[in-house]
Design a protein around this motif. Structure first.
Motif, PDB file in Angstrom:
ATOM      1  N   LEU A 154      15.554   2.954  -9.528  1.00 43.07           N
ATOM      2  CA  LEU A 154      16.199   2.712  -8.233  1.00 43.07           C
ATOM      3  C   LEU A 154      15.326   1.830  -7.340  1.00 43.07           C
ATOM      4  O   LEU A 154      15.821   0.939  -6.647  1.00 43.07           O
ATOM      5  CB  LEU A 154      16.458   4.047  -7.521  1.00 43.07           C
ATOM      6  CG  LEU A 154      17.755   4.770  -7.873  1.00 43.07           C
ATOM      7  CD1 LEU A 154      17.819   6.109  -7.154  1.00 43.07           C
ATOM      8  CD2 LEU A 154      18.968   3.927  -7.530  1.00 43.07           C
ATOM      9  N   ASN A 155      14.017   2.060  -7.385  1.00 42.33           N
ATOM     10  CA  ASN A 155      13.102   1.250  -6.581  1.00 42.33           C
ATOM     11  C   ASN A 155      13.060  -0.199  -7.065  1.00 42.33           C
ATOM     12  O   ASN A 155      12.911  -1.125  -6.270  1.00 42.33           O
ATOM     13  CB  ASN A 155      11.692   1.858  -6.600  1.00 42.33           C
ATOM     14  CG  ASN A 155      11.614   3.137  -5.773  1.00 42.33           C
ATOM     15  OD1 ASN A 155      12.517   3.426  -4.994  1.00 42.33           O
ATOM     16  ND2 ASN A 155      10.559   3.910  -5.959  1.00 42.33           N
ATOM     17  N   LYS A 240       8.335 -15.899  -7.941  1.00 41.70           N
ATOM     18  CA  LYS A 240       9.003 -15.287  -9.091  1.00 41.70           C
ATOM     19  C   LYS A 240       7.961 -15.127 -10.179  1.00 41.70           C
ATOM     20  O   LYS A 240       7.325 -16.112 -10.537  1.00 41.70           O
ATOM     21  CB  LYS A 240      10.144 -16.178  -9.595  1.00 41.70           C
ATOM     22  CG  LYS A 240      11.334 -16.292  -8.622  1.00 41.70           C
ATOM     23  CD  LYS A 240      12.272 -15.120  -8.746  1.00 41.70           C
ATOM     24  CE  LYS A 240      13.399 -15.178  -7.716  1.00 41.70           C
ATOM     25  NZ  LYS A 240      14.383 -16.218  -7.940  1.00 41.70           N
ATOM     26  N   PRO A 241       7.743 -13.978 -10.720  1.00 52.98           N
ATOM     27  CA  PRO A 241       8.400 -12.748 -10.299  1.00 52.98           C
ATOM     28  C   PRO A 241       7.743 -12.144  -9.050  1.00 52.98           C
ATOM     29  O   PRO A 241       6.574 -12.391  -8.762  1.00 52.98           O
ATOM     30  CB  PRO A 241       8.197 -11.832 -11.510  1.00 52.98           C
ATOM     31  CG  PRO A 241       6.916 -12.292 -12.117  1.00 52.98           C
ATOM     32  CD  PRO A 241       6.871 -13.774 -11.901  1.00 52.98           C
ATOM     33  N   ASN A 242       8.543 -11.359  -8.359  1.00 48.60           N
ATOM     34  CA  ASN A 242       8.061 -10.584  -7.219  1.00 48.60           C
ATOM     35  C   ASN A 242       7.452  -9.290  -7.787  1.00 48.60           C
ATOM     36  O   ASN A 242       8.138  -8.545  -8.463  1.00 48.60           O
ATOM     37  CB  ASN A 242       9.242 -10.271  -6.302  1.00 48.60           C
ATOM     38  CG  ASN A 242       8.814  -9.638  -4.997  1.00 48.60           C
ATOM     39  OD1 ASN A 242       7.673  -9.774  -4.600  1.00 48.60           O
ATOM     40  ND2 ASN A 242       9.736  -8.941  -4.348  1.00 48.60           N
ATOM     41  N   VAL A 243       6.167  -9.073  -7.555  1.00 48.02           N
ATOM     42  CA  VAL A 243       5.476  -7.905  -8.141  1.00 48.02           C
ATOM     43  C   VAL A 243       5.232  -6.859  -7.056  1.00 48.02           C
ATOM     44  O   VAL A 243       4.625  -7.159  -6.015  1.00 48.02           O
ATOM     45  CB  VAL A 243       4.130  -8.311  -8.787  1.00 48.02           C
ATOM     46  CG1 VAL A 243       3.464  -7.093  -9.420  1.00 48.02           C
ATOM     47  CG2 VAL A 243       4.345  -9.404  -9.827  1.00 48.02           C
ATOM     48  N   ILE A 244       5.696  -5.652  -7.291  1.00 51.49           N
ATOM     49  CA  ILE A 244       5.517  -4.547  -6.334  1.00 51.49           C
ATOM     50  C   ILE A 244       4.810  -3.400  -7.047  1.00 51.49           C
ATOM     51  O   ILE A 244       5.240  -2.976  -8.131  1.00 51.49           O
ATOM     52  CB  ILE A 244       6.873  -4.033  -5.792  1.00 51.49           C
ATOM     53  CG1 ILE A 244       7.625  -5.162  -5.096  1.00 51.49           C
ATOM     54  CG2 ILE A 244       6.681  -2.871  -4.819  1.00 51.49           C
ATOM     55  CD1 ILE A 244       8.679  -5.783  -5.952  1.00 51.49           C
ATOM     56  N   ILE A 245       3.731  -2.912  -6.448  1.00 55.60           N
ATOM     57  CA  ILE A 245       3.034  -1.740  -6.986  1.00 55.60           C
ATOM     58  C   ILE A 245       3.084  -0.645  -5.934  1.00 55.60           C
ATOM     59  O   ILE A 245       2.679  -0.856  -4.785  1.00 55.60           O
ATOM     60  CB  ILE A 245       1.565  -2.060  -7.349  1.00 55.60           C
ATOM     61  CG1 ILE A 245       1.494  -3.216  -8.353  1.00 55.60           C
ATOM     62  CG2 ILE A 245       0.873  -0.818  -7.919  1.00 55.60           C
ATOM     63  CD1 ILE A 245       0.085  -3.678  -8.681  1.00 55.60           C
ATOM     64  N   GLN A 252       2.249   9.495 -15.730  1.00 56.30           N
ATOM     65  CA  GLN A 252       2.210   8.193 -16.401  1.00 56.30           C
ATOM     66  C   GLN A 252       2.874   7.160 -15.496  1.00 56.30           C
ATOM     67  O   GLN A 252       3.772   7.474 -14.725  1.00 56.30           O
ATOM     68  CB  GLN A 252       2.923   8.254 -17.749  1.00 56.30           C
ATOM     69  CG  GLN A 252       4.330   8.801 -17.689  1.00 56.30           C
ATOM     70  CD  GLN A 252       5.035   8.747 -19.035  1.00 56.30           C
ATOM     71  OE1 GLN A 252       5.758   7.818 -19.316  1.00 56.30           O
ATOM     72  NE2 GLN A 252       4.831   9.771 -19.849  1.00 56.30           N
ATOM     73  N   ALA A 253       2.408   5.938 -15.581  1.00 56.63           N
ATOM     74  CA  ALA A 253       2.963   4.873 -14.747  1.00 56.63           C
ATOM     75  C   ALA A 253       4.349   4.485 -15.250  1.00 56.63           C
ATOM     76  O   ALA A 253       4.649   4.584 -16.438  1.00 56.63           O
ATOM     77  CB  ALA A 253       2.030   3.671 -14.766  1.00 56.63           C
ATOM     78  N   LYS A 254       5.197   4.054 -14.329  1.00 62.39           N
ATOM     79  CA  LYS A 254       6.518   3.494 -14.661  1.00 62.39           C
ATOM     80  C   LYS A 254       6.440   1.987 -14.426  1.00 62.39           C
ATOM     81  O   LYS A 254       6.142   1.542 -13.322  1.00 62.39           O
ATOM     82  CB  LYS A 254       7.621   4.102 -13.795  1.00 62.39           C
ATOM     83  CG  LYS A 254       7.658   5.632 -13.813  1.00 62.39           C
ATOM     84  CD  LYS A 254       7.887   6.192 -15.206  1.00 62.39           C
ATOM     85  CE  LYS A 254       7.792   7.710 -15.218  1.00 62.39           C
ATOM     86  NZ  LYS A 254       7.831   8.271 -16.579  1.00 62.39           N
ATOM     87  N   LEU A 255       6.669   1.246 -15.484  1.00 61.17           N
ATOM     88  CA  LEU A 255       6.621  -0.217 -15.426  1.00 61.17           C
ATOM     89  C   LEU A 255       8.029  -0.742 -15.727  1.00 61.17           C
ATOM     90  O   LEU A 255       8.526  -0.591 -16.835  1.00 61.17           O
ATOM     91  CB  LEU A 255       5.616  -0.753 -16.451  1.00 61.17           C
ATOM     92  CG  LEU A 255       5.673  -2.248 -16.777  1.00 61.17           C
ATOM     93  CD1 LEU A 255       5.372  -3.097 -15.549  1.00 61.17           C
ATOM     94  CD2 LEU A 255       4.687  -2.580 -17.900  1.00 61.17           C
ATOM     95  N   ASN A 256       8.660  -1.330 -14.706  1.00 59.38           N
ATOM     96  CA  ASN A 256      10.039  -1.809 -14.849  1.00 59.38           C
ATOM     97  C   ASN A 256      10.134  -3.288 -14.497  1.00 59.38           C
ATOM     98  O   ASN A 256       9.425  -3.760 -13.604  1.00 59.38           O
ATOM     99  CB  ASN A 256      10.979  -1.019 -13.930  1.00 59.38           C
ATOM    100  CG  ASN A 256      11.105   0.441 -14.333  1.00 59.38           C
ATOM    101  OD1 ASN A 256      10.714   0.819 -15.436  1.00 59.38           O
ATOM    102  ND2 ASN A 256      11.620   1.266 -13.449  1.00 59.38           N
ATOM    103  N   LEU A 415       5.242   1.897 -10.604  1.00 60.49           N
ATOM    104  CA  LEU A 415       4.972   3.140  -9.885  1.00 60.49           C
ATOM    105  C   LEU A 415       3.857   3.830 -10.647  1.00 60.49           C
ATOM    106  O   LEU A 415       4.013   4.190 -11.826  1.00 60.49           O
ATOM    107  CB  LEU A 415       6.222   4.021  -9.846  1.00 60.49           C
ATOM    108  CG  LEU A 415       6.110   5.347  -9.067  1.00 60.49           C
ATOM    109  CD1 LEU A 415       5.900   5.087  -7.586  1.00 60.49           C
ATOM    110  CD2 LEU A 415       7.353   6.213  -9.293  1.00 60.49           C
ATOM    111  N   THR A 416       2.707   4.021  -9.986  1.00 59.27           N
ATOM    112  CA  THR A 416       1.544   4.573 -10.712  1.00 59.27           C
ATOM    113  C   THR A 416       0.803   5.563  -9.811  1.00 59.27           C
ATOM    114  O   THR A 416       1.139   5.746  -8.635  1.00 59.27           O
ATOM    115  CB  THR A 416       0.621   3.438 -11.194  1.00 59.27           C
ATOM    116  OG1 THR A 416      -0.394   4.003 -12.029  1.00 59.27           O
ATOM    117  CG2 THR A 416      -0.019   2.688 -10.036  1.00 59.27           C
TER     118      THR A 416
END
Length: 421
Positions: A154-155, A240-245, A252-256, A415-416
């Motif tokens: 969703l994020n 591009k790409p827009n990177v958000i942490i 565990q981290a979610k990498l999407n 998301l980490t």
């Protein structure tokens, strides 16, 4: 894109002796709107609870039992740039019973009651049922917040599409539930039955003309001229790409990742995208599964999924918190290989076989058949199962290479653990 627009009722019947049941489905479509999706989600469930004729759960369930255990359900979904309330009834086909009860007509009458005669008093829905449904939806949305994989997806959508309604769940937002009242829900209901485009699908061993006659006799559907579908566009970003942490208490981290493809539903490029997705991350035989998860052990879970109607591919993965950077680089590297045709003909043919096998499996489920029939709203000429299979088989290496070279990696969302959380 050219769309079918009609001033007549959209009734699509598939007579088939494959099933012992008959499925009747109505799809009410309205523009995706942040202000209405939560109310429409509640409404879809409230209609299943009671009617004027059967004013309690018990009475309605008894009626379903009398129709040889008929099953009625509803759900909400997103379709291109529309919000859809699907209401479906499955009942035994009377041809397979010794009883001569006209079950199909009884089922049509039941749906008429559920949709056009719900339990409404003085232009208000039942307060008790409404309170229950608000509580159930609150719990459902809270569970999604607690599920870090769903939350991260969703994020990703929120960062890729901003405050557009497409970035929201079809079920709505938890903060909007409190504002829903019996009176406001009545207005939402009136809008649904008056303004929504309604598509009706029937699958079973039925006579098409008789089915259409019953529907036109009982259903109070307004003939409507359907507006066209629009593609949902991502928000513009400088980079591009827009990177958000972002950070959370997470094991565990979610990498999407979100990729854009210049694809319209049903085009040659659409079929190439379906095949590419299967090769890239859509199956245990895919590159991402074998390279990122199995060979390099960078991910606990990884797959790619499509929104082919809008031309998006999403990579969703769970990785070790200390490995998300190398996992990100590896996913991008594997994607880049396709640009140069670094994939085998065997992988291409295997992907096609898996897709066609899945397509054939879907032919055994009325629900899948109805969803495919509904997808034809996006086309000027209906896509049949055979035309789909033929088009998949004709996808070439060159089309895959051309497709991937035209793609853009729009957003990377991570998301980490750690940070300020």
């Amino acid at each position: 894109m050219n769309n079918k627009s009609t001033s007549n009722l959209h009734i699509n019947v598939l007579p088939t002796s494959k099933f012992k049941t008959t499925t009747i489905t109505l799809k009410f479509m309205a523009p995706l709107n942040q202000d209405t999706v939560t109310e429409r989600a509640i409404l879809s469930k409230l209609l299943m609870r009671a009617t004027k004729k059967w004013p309690s759960d018990k009475a309605l369930n008894r009626r379903l039992s009398e129709l040889y255990g008929a099953y009625v359900n509803s759900f909400v979904s997103k379709f291109k740039d529309k919000h859809v309330i699907t209401i479906s009834l499955e009942l035994v086909n009377e041809k397979y019973l010794k009883d001569t009860t006209p079950l199909f007509e009884q089922g049509i009458k039941l749906l008429t009651e559920i949709i056009w005669n719900p339990l409404i008093t003085n232009q208000q829905f039942d307060e008790g049922f409404l309170a229950q449904e608000k509580s159930l939806l609150t719990k459902k949305l809270a569970a999604i917040e607690d599920n870090k994989s769903q939350l991260a997806f969703l994020n990703l959508l929120k960062n890729m599409f901003g405050d557009q309604p497409y970035s929201q769940l079809a079920s709505g937002q938890v903060e909007n539930i409190a504002h829903i009242s019996s009176a406001s829900l009545y207005d939402t209901y009136q809008s649904m039955i008056t303004n929504d485009f309604c598509a009706i699908y029937v699958v079973g061993n039925v006579d098409e003309r008789q089915v259409k006659n019953y529907i036109q006799q009982y259903f109070q559907i307004q003939p409507s001229h359907f507006d066209t579908f629009a593609t949902v566009e991502p928000v513009a970003t400088e980079h591009k790409p827009n990177v958000i942490i972002e950070y959370d208490e997470i094991d565990q981290a979610k990498l999407n990742m979100g990729f854009e493809f210049p694809v319209t539903y049903g085009s040659e490029a659409y079929f190439a995208l379906v095949v590419f997705n299967m090769m890239f991350g859509g199956d245990p035989s895919s590159v991402l599964f074998n390279e990122v998860r199995e060979r390099q052990s960078l991910a606990y879970s990884i797959h790619s999924q499509l929104d082919t109607k809008n031309g998006y591919l999403f990579v969703l993965s769970g990785v070790s918190a200390d490995k998300y950077q190398v996992a990100q680089e590896t996913i991008i590297k594997e994607f880049e290989k396709f640009k140069f045709g670094e994939f085998s003909d065997e992988k291409l043919e295997l992907a096609k076989k898996v897709i066609i096998s899945q397509r054939h499996e879907g032919e055994d489920r009325p629900k899948s058949i109805i969803e495919r029939m509904n997808n034809n709203l996006l086309l000027t000429t209906d896509m049949t199962d055979q035309s789909y299979v033929d088009a998949i088989m004709q996808v070439t290496r060159e089309q895959i290479i051309e497709l991937v070279n035209a793609a853009t990696l729009n957003t990377i969302y991570i998301l980490t653990k750690g940070g300020e959380a």
